[in-house]
Each structure stands twice: as structure tokens, then as C-alpha cells.
Write a protein that holds these residues in place. Sequence first.
Motif, PDB file in Angstrom:
ATOM      1  N   UNK A  96       0.830  -1.202   0.000  1.00 31.23           N
ATOM      2  CA  UNK A  96       0.000   0.000   0.000  1.00 31.23           C
ATOM      3  C   UNK A  96       0.862   1.249   0.000  1.00 31.23           C
ATOM      4  N   UNK A  97       1.926   1.249   0.779  1.00 29.09           N
ATOM      5  CA  UNK A  97       2.817   2.414   0.853  1.00 29.09           C
ATOM      6  C   UNK A  97       3.553   2.630  -0.459  1.00 29.09           C
ATOM      7  N   UNK A  98       3.960   1.544  -1.119  1.00 23.02           N
ATOM      8  CA  UNK A  98       4.603   1.678  -2.432  1.00 23.02           C
ATOM      9  C   UNK A  98       3.646   2.329  -3.435  1.00 23.02           C
ATOM     10  N   UNK A  99       2.391   1.883  -3.427  1.00 21.21           N
ATOM     11  CA  UNK A  99       1.413   2.433  -4.375  1.00 21.21           C
ATOM     12  C   UNK A  99       1.129   3.896  -4.049  1.00 21.21           C
ATOM     13  N   UNK A 100       1.026   4.215  -2.763  1.00 21.59           N
ATOM     14  CA  UNK A 100       0.819   5.621  -2.382  1.00 21.59           C
ATOM     15  C   UNK A 100       1.973   6.502  -2.864  1.00 21.59           C
ATOM     16  N   UNK A 101       3.195   6.003  -2.726  1.00 18.00           N
ATOM     17  CA  UNK A 101       4.357   6.771  -3.197  1.00 18.00           C
ATOM     18  C   UNK A 101       4.317   6.946  -4.712  1.00 18.00           C
TER      19      UNK A 101
END
Length: 491
Positions: free
Chosen positions: A143-148
Motif C-alpha cells: 500500500x505504501x509503495x502504491x501511495x508513493x
Amino acid sequence: MDVSSTLVFAGIILVLLWLFSVNNSSKHRLPPGPRALPLIGNLPQIDSNAPFKSITKFSETYGPVVTLYVGRQRTVALFGYDVVKEALVDQGDDFTGREQLPFMLKATRGYGLGISNGERWRQLRRFTLTTLRDFGMGRKGMEEWIQEESQHLEAHIRSLKGQPFEPTFLLGCTVSNVICCLVFGERFNYEDKQFLRLLNIFTEFIRFNTSTMGQLYAIFPWFIERLPGHHHTVFAQMDEVREFIKKKIQEHKETLEPNSPRDYIDCFLIRMNQEKDNPSTEFIYDNLVSTVMNLFFAGTETTSTTMRYALSALIKYPEIQEKMRQEIDTVIGQNRCPNMEDRKSLPFTDAVIHEVQRFLDIVPFSVPRYTLKDISFRGYTIPKGTTILPMLHSVLREEKQWASPWSFKPEHFLDQNGNFKKNPAFLPFSAGKRNCVGESLARMELFLFLVSLLQHFTFSCSEGPDSINLVPEYSGFANMPRMHDIIATPR
């Protein structure tokens, strides 16, 4: 023997081969189907511009399980949710075989997860699912990778200052960077020429396989292979992808730390070393190269294409876009990144995303299955060596499953109180033991990327909503949406 005599003799041999295959099939109680011609089977009855539509019409006459011949290849098509579920889920063990699609066989040299069967498939699928989950697929880390990556996408669109642009490659870069983080342990700049070249090759490969020539190659590879044409260029380009992957694998070998794997390639290399003395292992170099190709390709094309189609649908139906935006503004606002916990509070937005996938119907045949043994199904016997087409199109557009199957209506996924409701016939990722290995990742990407885009932009086009055509430009192995220049106006 002169040329004409040779051709006649060859024709007789081919007809005899066809008659032998038909007589051999008569030993089994095959499902009903249209009469087939020698050599070419039912091809004259199938529209090459939209073959799934022609094949679906057969079910009107012959029922939900139909035998047809695609060239000389015996094929059984399955129609409707009940039949597809019965095959892929209830009799899932019988239908785990994967068709050796000629274009995939050529591109992967027959290795990798995508078209493997038996022990190779079991070993590679189990390892791939476990490894991707360990690196966050469907979890907080991913999720954090996609948000970035969403922030990179937003910044790039803002730099266009409201000018029209065609989003295919931009969305391809965005989605591909997520799978690249999982597989290669790195993301690429949107201006990286080699990265853009690879994405262009993927697009060309899909277009070729969806074209008439691509369909002919799938049926008569031994013949088309000997003719000049664009297919040679397409496969040469796929070799470029292989060389890129080999280079990345070599870089990983040179920097590998066995106690600290960085990504999928590292984990595979470690497993290769652990099983180097196991003669039955499938953890070999060729399987690594081709499985990485499978993940890189599948993790890029289908999700980015669905996102592009979603933007076209929102431009065509501005009232739906506005209702989504109001819901997002109420629940999230514009100052924080969306997360997967928000989905339960965004029922209309979630419904729209599901309806985009249903309506696009991106792989109308699913990826064809293949019988590895004789199978008993619904009173019929389907012989070993039969191609199976689980017609996802017939499931996603089945009238008894959807109130208005031929209309774009988010209400298909909403109850009378506006709450999100599931529909078991929602099968864009197929079903059973060979469903899409990246389903949870794709669901997360679609939700987070699209919600983030609507937080920050209003989408439109210069010619107005009526200019948007949601009918696919190409319909073969996959449905390929039309390209439209769009405008993203910052909010």
C-alpha cells in the motif's frame, strides 16, 4: 511429382488427419456444437474482429457447453456463471491445465509460470504467491509503495498544466513501477527511454495477439511462422525484454546477499542455490527468466489498461465522476493519501471500479485451459488434449446475474441502501486454482490510484463526453480500449 500433384497429395493427407481426429473424438460423448469443416474447423463462422461474440452465439443453439473446432484444435466453450463455476471451482482439479498458447510459448521458450502445467506449475505458483505476499502484495507495505507511486503520477500530470494528453504510457509507467519494485527491487523514471521502450513492446505484443494475424498465428503457428510479416518484429521485440530481464538477473547475482533478499529475483536465486542438487527442481534459470517476464508483463498491461478505460468511462459519464469525487472529498478530503481501509467507507467509488472491470471485460475468453486427461463434465466426456474456453464474457454479461448487463451502471454493485454488495458472477480475474496470481495487487492498485487521481483532478476531453467510445478498438485475445486524449484539470 509436379507441384499440383504435390498439393493434392498434401491436401489428401491433411484431410485424412482431420478425419482421424474427428473419428477419434467420436469415441467420446462430446458436448454438442456446430458442424466443422476439414482443417479449418468452424473458423468461417467466427468473426475475427470479435471472435468471442461469434462463439457466444453458438450457445444460443447448442447450450452452455459447446464443442467447436478452431482450425483442427478441438475446443469446448463454457458459458454462464453456473457452468464456469462448476468447471473452474467445483471441478477445479480437472481444469487446472493451461493451454500452450503459441505466442506465449514462443515468447517464454515454454518456461515460466504462465503456461506451465503439472509439477512445474505447482512449484512455481506456490513459490510466487508466497514470495509476493512476503514482499507485501495485498498488505500494508505494498500500500505504501502504491501511495508513493501515486505521488509521482500526480506530479507528472500537474507538470502538463492542463494540456491534453494520451494516458496509455503514463499509466503503464505508474502501474509497472509497482510490479518492478516487487520483482526488480526498483522503480524507473517516467522519462527512462529503455523503460518506455519495454512498455511500448508490451503494448505492441497485446495488439498483435488481438489482431487478425495474431489470431491466425495462434491457430496455425507452424504456417504463419514461415511467412514474412509483423509477427517476426513482435517476437524480436519480446527478445529485447528477455535480454533486459537477463541483465537484471545478472546484476542481482553479483550483489546477492542470501540472508537479506531484496525482491522476487533474489528469492528465486536463493531457492535455486538451495535446490541445485535436486534433479526434479523447477527452480532453474530458464524458469526464473520466463516467470519474471510473466509477472512484468501481466503486472503492467491489464491493470494499466483497466485504469485507462476507467478514466474514459468517467469522462463519458461526468455525473458518475462527480458523485465519486463528492464521496471521496467527504470521507478522505484532499490532504491525505487514500488507504485500503477507506474502501469500506466509499461504497459508490468501489462500485464504479468494479463496474469498470465488468464492463471492460478485458479477457473475454479468460486464459484458455487445457485438458491433461479425459474429463467427465455435465454428462459429457471431454477428451485429453482439448482446449477449454471459460467464457468470462458470458459471465460478466449474463442477464440473470446483472440487471442491465449491456449498460454501464455502478448500481450493479450497490444495494437499495447504497451499500456495496458483492456479486459472485464478478470474475474478471477468472476463478479456481489458476485464477490471476496478482489479483489482490491489481485490486489494491485500481482503488488507490483512481481514488488518488480523483482527489486531485477533474477529467474531461476537448470534444466532450459524447466523443468517448467505450466499445473496444480491438477484440481478440483481449479487449483493447480505444485511445483518447484527455484533460486533467487540477482541483
